[in-house]
Design an enzyme around this catalytic site. Structure first.
Site, PDB file in Angstrom:
ATOM      1  N   GLU A  43       0.813  -1.213   0.000  1.00 16.25           N
ATOM      2  CA  GLU A  43       0.000   0.000   0.000  1.00 16.25           C
ATOM      3  C   GLU A  43       0.851   1.270   0.000  1.00 16.25           C
ATOM      4  OE1 GLU A  43      -3.484   0.359   0.119  1.00 16.25           O
ATOM      5  OE2 GLU A  43      -3.646  -1.787  -0.286  1.00 16.25           O
ATOM      6  N   ASP A  61      -8.358   5.903  -8.015  1.00 13.01           N
ATOM      7  CA  ASP A  61      -9.061   4.626  -8.179  1.00 13.01           C
ATOM      8  C   ASP A  61     -10.573   4.773  -8.067  1.00 13.01           C
ATOM      9  OD1 ASP A  61      -9.313   5.128  -5.496  1.00 13.01           O
ATOM     10  OD2 ASP A  61      -8.580   3.173  -4.819  1.00 13.01           O
ATOM     11  N   THR A  66      -7.656   8.342  -0.180  1.00 18.35           N
ATOM     12  CA  THR A  66      -7.215   7.140   0.522  1.00 18.35           C
ATOM     13  C   THR A  66      -6.259   7.606   1.607  1.00 18.35           C
ATOM     14  OG1 THR A  66      -7.437   5.709  -1.416  1.00 18.35           O
ATOM     15  CG2 THR A  66      -5.923   4.976   0.304  1.00 18.35           C
TER      16      THR A  66
END
Length: 259
Positions: A43, A61, A66
């Site tokens: 990640e 995405d 995020t």
């Protein structure tokens, strides 16, 4: 010489691997830390997962921002739930004022009402141990604990527990074909789980195959190295207990956990 009435030792038993001891799965603190490092390598391209409390960006995405140690997203609800939990614990915190905007953008990739002010507030909030703890608790409630419990029920040891956890982190806990529930369902249609009397390695290969297929449906997740050169490496080595030392590659970078 055995005493009268004692069971005769089985010489073959000494050659068989011992059953997994209680606490040797991912709920063991050391194994859990290994799992966090493995996820962080994929990640965040680092093993230092504790440095990721302050991480925040839009990775393109379709899930909005995020952020944090497990990639809480503004578009999928888990970031909203995290900030709500933090605000319940620490009213008036730096993120509380963004709750209306987080509710509005939930389910979209919009930054409306968020932007650089929200990014700065997120980073500032991570200096508060209460926000770090809130991230830990939501990670466990939404992702880690359900994944480990489901894997144990399926008869999987630490590697399988990690495979479930990594999948639920990326794909979410839903039941559609490309969420964790759908991936597991596809795997079970191809191989029996250990709890069903199946071979653990065969089942995990089926699960990782289904996971790869789900990843390839999204351009942002089309690089499947976290399966191919991480989890599959451990599986091919027969390391079902995820015991260190561990060496793997993600996106071409090499990582090692020595012990």
């Amino acid at each position: 010489m055995p005493t009268a009435g004692a069971a005769t030792p089985d010489p073959a038993a000494r050659r068989r691997p011992a059953a997994a001891a209680a606490g040797s799965g991912l709920d063991d603190p050391h194994k859990k830390d290994i799992a966090m490092q493995l996820v962080s390598s994929a990640e965040n391209s680092t093993l230092d997962w504790k440095a990721q409390y302050r991480y925040i960006e839009d990775i393109g995405d379709g899930r909005g921002y995020t952020a944090g140690i497990i990639g809480f997203c503004s578009g999928t609800g888990d970031m909203l739930e995290l900030v709500e939990l933090y605000t319940d614990r620490v009213p008036g915190n730096a993120l509380a004022g963004y709750l209306p905007a987080l509710r509005r953008v939930n389910g979209t990739d919009s930054h409306s009402g968020l932007g650089s002010g929200f990014e700065n507030a997120w980073r500032a909030a991570t200096a508060d141990p209460a926000f770090q703890q809130a991230q830990n608790d939501e990670r466990d409630r939404v992702y880690f604990d359900p994944a480990v419990a489901r894997a144990k029920a399926d008869g999987l040891r630490a590697l399988g527990q990690f495979a479930y956890y990594d999948a639920i982190v990326m794909h979410g806990p839903g039941e559609d074909a490309v969420s964790f529930g759908g991936i597991r369902r596809t795997a079970l249609s191809r191989a029996a789980s250990p709890a069903q009397g199946g071979d653990e390695t065969a089942y995990l290969n089926a699960f990782l195959d289904a996971r790869k297929a789900a990843m390839k449906t999204e351009e942002a997740h089309s690089d499947t190295s976290r399966v191919d050169t991480e989890q599959r490496v451990f599986l091919d080595d027969g390391n079902l207990d995820l015991d260190p030392p561990l060496t793997w590659h993600v996106y071409g970078d090499r990582y090692t956990i020595g012990q």
